[in-house]
Every structure is written in structure tokens, then in C-alpha cells.
Design an enzyme around this catalytic site. Structure first.
Site, short mmCIF file in Angstrom:
data_model
loop_
_atom_site.label_atom_id
_atom_site.label_comp_id
_atom_site.label_asym_id
_atom_site.label_seq_id
_atom_site.Cartn_x
_atom_site.Cartn_y
_atom_site.Cartn_z
N SER A 118 0.86 -1.17 0.00
CA SER A 118 0.00 0.00 0.00
C SER A 118 0.89 1.22 0.00
O SER A 118 1.96 1.20 0.61
CB SER A 118 -0.87 -0.01 1.27
N LYS B 238 -15.10 -7.08 -4.36
CA LYS B 238 -16.18 -6.75 -5.28
C LYS B 238 -16.16 -5.25 -5.54
O LYS B 238 -15.70 -4.50 -4.66
CB LYS B 238 -17.55 -7.19 -4.78
N ASP C 230 -21.90 0.54 -6.35
CA ASP C 230 -20.86 -0.06 -5.50
C ASP C 230 -21.52 -0.85 -4.36
O ASP C 230 -21.21 -2.04 -4.18
CB ASP C 230 -19.87 0.99 -4.98
P1 NAP Z 1 -10.40 2.82 -0.14
O1 NAP Z 1 -10.21 2.80 1.34
O2 NAP Z 1 -10.65 4.13 -0.81
O3 NAP Z 1 -9.20 2.16 -0.94
C1 NAP Z 1 -8.42 1.10 -0.49
C2 NAP Z 1 -6.95 1.41 -0.74
O4 NAP Z 1 -6.64 1.23 -2.12
C3 NAP Z 1 -6.56 2.83 -0.45
O5 NAP Z 1 -6.36 3.02 0.91
C4 NAP Z 1 -5.32 3.02 -1.28
O6 NAP Z 1 -4.19 2.64 -0.50
C5 NAP Z 1 -5.50 2.04 -2.42
N1 NAP Z 1 -5.77 2.78 -3.67
C6 NAP Z 1 -6.75 3.67 -3.89
N2 NAP Z 1 -6.69 4.15 -5.14
C7 NAP Z 1 -5.62 3.56 -5.71
C8 NAP Z 1 -5.02 3.65 -6.99
N3 NAP Z 1 -5.52 4.45 -7.94
N4 NAP Z 1 -3.95 2.88 -7.24
C9 NAP Z 1 -3.44 2.07 -6.30
N5 NAP Z 1 -3.97 1.96 -5.06
C10 NAP Z 1 -5.04 2.69 -4.78
O7 NAP Z 1 -11.59 1.86 -0.56
P2 NAP Z 1 -12.37 0.71 0.26
O8 NAP Z 1 -13.58 1.28 0.88
O9 NAP Z 1 -11.43 -0.05 1.11
O10 NAP Z 1 -12.87 -0.16 -0.98
C11 NAP Z 1 -12.00 -0.97 -1.73
C12 NAP Z 1 -12.82 -2.06 -2.39
O11 NAP Z 1 -13.51 -2.78 -1.38
C13 NAP Z 1 -13.87 -1.51 -3.36
O12 NAP Z 1 -13.96 -2.32 -4.49
C14 NAP Z 1 -15.16 -1.58 -2.53
O13 NAP Z 1 -16.31 -1.79 -3.34
C15 NAP Z 1 -14.89 -2.79 -1.67
N6 NAP Z 1 -15.67 -2.78 -0.42
C16 NAP Z 1 -15.75 -1.63 0.35
C17 NAP Z 1 -16.56 -1.62 1.47
C18 NAP Z 1 -16.71 -0.39 2.35
O14 NAP Z 1 -17.53 -0.41 3.28
N7 NAP Z 1 -15.97 0.70 2.13
C19 NAP Z 1 -17.28 -2.78 1.83
C20 NAP Z 1 -17.12 -3.93 1.07
C21 NAP Z 1 -16.33 -3.92 -0.06
P3 NAP Z 1 -2.79 3.40 -0.64
O15 NAP Z 1 -3.09 4.84 -0.92
O16 NAP Z 1 -2.15 3.17 0.67
O17 NAP Z 1 -2.09 2.72 -1.79
#
Ligand code: NAP
Length: 303
Positions: free
Chosen positions: A33, A87, A165
């Protein structure tokens, strides 16, 4: 088995880390990350560096948003690692099909996870509906984007899918429990005037099936699916975790915390069997909604 978590953000910390820690199958061996890390776990900021340094970590679980995910998945498979995808499994259907072909060609596991399908009452609902006639079904998926995606602008960028999403979670349940497949006949999508993806959607399918997704719900959140059948009504509540038949709770638990442990148990089984599980049915409905949808412009949205 050793697993590396990639993309240490909200879902990695909320669900993946505790599910791995509690699992008898898995050891969290590394994280990749740019900003995030997990205390006590070797942390990389560059994916290629991780692949070079940790040849023994045979499984990679990608928790990034969907748009950047393909490049990571492709690199992981090419490096001989089994891959688990959050997902929605990608930004497009074609890219996931490409990954499936690559995994199959290399004899590796690819798992397109759908965490809501692992909700506790989903299998009992599927079993109850099998062989019944469905007269109609309705999905109400209304939640607060500020609570579940705080400050995450990517959800409103192209490929972020907007309200789909979370809505795709409902579709992952629907496509699993209905005894016959349905397809979309109409959709109305509300786009905030300053954003690229919808904040609300109303969907109509064949078989009197409909859905109402909205990301502007404050207060109590609603993740319900109701189904009317020839032998009475069924309702799934709390995102598929509680099952009601004829208005009485008959299965499940008022908790979402069983979903990710079940995903990791399934991944362990798939890796041991050298099998893949790739199901794009929920994402096909999202693509259809974006193809068919009537577009309405609504108030701007700011986090
Ligand atoms: P998030 O916190 O915004 O993103 C996860 C991590 O991905 C970020 O902390 C970032 O880490 C990395 N990232 C973001 N953009 C990037 C890029 N362009 N290139 C490379 N790394 C990148 O998102 P999240 O809520 O965890 O969701 C991630 C996935 O899980 C999505 O597909 C979502 O649908 C799924 N999901 C989310 C939830 C929820 O409640 N939020 C629930 C179930 C499933 P670094 O900056 O440290 O690299």
C-alpha cells in the site's frame, strides 16, 4: 497459507485483517500500500518489489478500488500467485474475463468474491426459494455514502460505479437466490450534476423484480430484499444476514461479521483444489443499467 493484502484502506482494515487473523487457514505475510500498513506486518509500497521479495507468499488479496485493480491482478497471476478480488471484481466485464483466462491458463486460482453472498441467511433463503414460484421481488438498498465511503472520491469517478458499488451487493444476493434468472428492462439513474456516477438508481427486471438503490439515506440504513411466492412471503434483512418467512425470523443473525471469514474459508478451499470461482452475473446487471438507464441530473454532491 500466506496471503498478502494489497490496498490498505477502509475494507482491508475493517474486514480483511480481522478475518485473516481469526482464520486457521491464513497468515497475513505482507501488505502492499502506498500509505497504509498493518502494525507488525512487513509492508511494501511497490507491488513489483513485493512480488520479487516474497516468492513464498502464494496468495494475493486485492482490496483496491476496481479501476486500478486489473494491473495488480494481472501482475500477480503472471508471477504465479493465486488472486482474490474484492467486489466489484473489476472496472469492466472484459478485463475480468481476461483475468479468468489467464488464471486458467496458468493453473492458478482466481476468486471474484461477493461478500454479501456469504451473509448468514442467503443460503437458507436460496434453499427456501428453490422450486417455488416467485410472483414478485423488490430490493431496497439505501445507505449513507458518507458513512461507508468517507471522502472516497473514486466512487464518483468513471469506473467507481456510484450507488452500484453497494447496489451490486444486493444484485449478488438476488442473482444467487432467485430460482430463475431475470434481466433488466428499464432503469432510471440519478447523477449529481458535479459527478460521473449515479447516486441513486431505480431498476426494473423481468419477472416483476425491481430495485431501489439510494446513497443519500441518513439515520437507519436499509438493506432489504422481499420476495412474494406461491407459498408466502420471504424477506432478507440486514444485507442478507436475517431471514424472515411469513414475517417471522427463521434464520441468520443481526451481524455482518460472518461474511469475510466465510470468503477466506472459501478461498482456502479453492486454492487447495486448484479451482477458480468467477461469477460476473451481478456486474452484468450493473453494465445493463448503465446501458439502458434513463439519466436524471440531481443536486451536486460533496463529502
Ligand atoms: P479505499 O479505502 O478508498 O481504498 C483502499 C486502498 O486502495 C486505499 O487506501 C489506497 O491505498 C488504495 N488505492 C486507492 N486508489 C488507488 C489507486 N488508484 N492505485 C493504487 N492503489 C489505490 O476503498 P475501500 O472502501 O477499502 O474499498 C476498496 C474495495 O472494497 C472496493 O472495491 C469496494 O467496493 C470494496 N468494499 C468496500 C466496502 C466499504 O464499506 N468501504 C465494503 C465492502 C467492499 P494506498 O493509498 O495506501 O495505496
Amino acid at each position: 497459507m500466506q496471503v498478502a493484502l494489497v490496498g490498505i484502506g477502509k475494507i482491508a482494515l475493517d474486514q480483511h485483517v480481522p478475518a485473516i487473523a481469526a482464520s486457521p487457514d491464513w497468515e497475513l505475510a505482507a501488505t502492499v500500500s502506498r500509505h497504509g500498513a498493518v502494525p507488525g506486518i512487513p509492508a511494501f509500497t511497490d507491488f513489483a518489489a513485493f512480488l520479487d521479495a516474497c516468492p513464498g507468499v502464494s496468495v494475493v488479496s486485492l482490496c483496491l478500488p476496481p479501476v486500478p485493480r486489473f494491473a495488480y491482478a494481472e501482475a500477480a497471476l503472471q508471477a504465479g500467485r493465486h488472486v482474490m478480488l474484492e467486489k466489484p471484481p473489476g472496472a469492466t466485464l472484459a478485463e475480468v474475463q481476461e483475468l479468468a483466462a489467464l488464471a486458467a491458463g496458468m493453473g492458478l486460482t482466481l476468486y471474484t468474491t461477493w461478500h454479501s453472498r456469504m451473509a448468514r441467511a442467503v443460503e437458507p433463503a436460496r434453499a427456501w426459494l428453490a422450486g417455488r414460484r416467485v410472483h414478485r421481488a423488490h430490493v431496497t438498498w439505501r445507505e449513507d455514502v458518507r458513512k461507508w465511503h468517507p471522502g472516497q472520491d473514486w466512487v464518483f469517478e468513471p469506473g467507481g460505479m456510484g450507488v452500484f458499488d453497494p447496489g451490486i451487493n444486493a444484485l449478488s444476493i438476488l442473482t444467487h437466490i432467485l430460482p430463475r434468472p431475470v434481466h433488466m428492462t428499464a432503469a432510471t439513474l440519478e447523477f449529481p450534476e458535479n459527478r460521473q456516477t449515479p447516486i441513486a438508481a431505480r431498476l426494473a427486471f423481468t419477472g416483476q423484480v425491481s430495485a431501489d438503490f439510494d446513497w443519500r439515506q441518513e439515520g437507519p440504513q436499509t438493506w432489504d430484499i422481499s420476495v412474494e411466492t406461491d407459498r408466502g412471503p420471504l424477506a432478507l434483512r440486514l444485507g442478507g444476514n436475517v431471514l424472515e418467512i411469513d414475517g417471522r425470523v427463521v434464520a441468520g443473525e443481526r451481524s455482518i461479521m460472518g461474511e469475510y471469514p466465510a470468503l477466506y474459508a472459501r478461498m482456502a478451499d479453492l486454492v487447495r483444489a486448484r479451482a477458480s470461482e468467477v461469477d460476473l452475473a451481478p456486474m452484468v446487471h450493473v453494465a445493463d443499467a448503465l446501458t439502458l438507464g434513463r439519466r436524471l441530473v440531481t443536486a451536486p454532491f460533496h463529502f
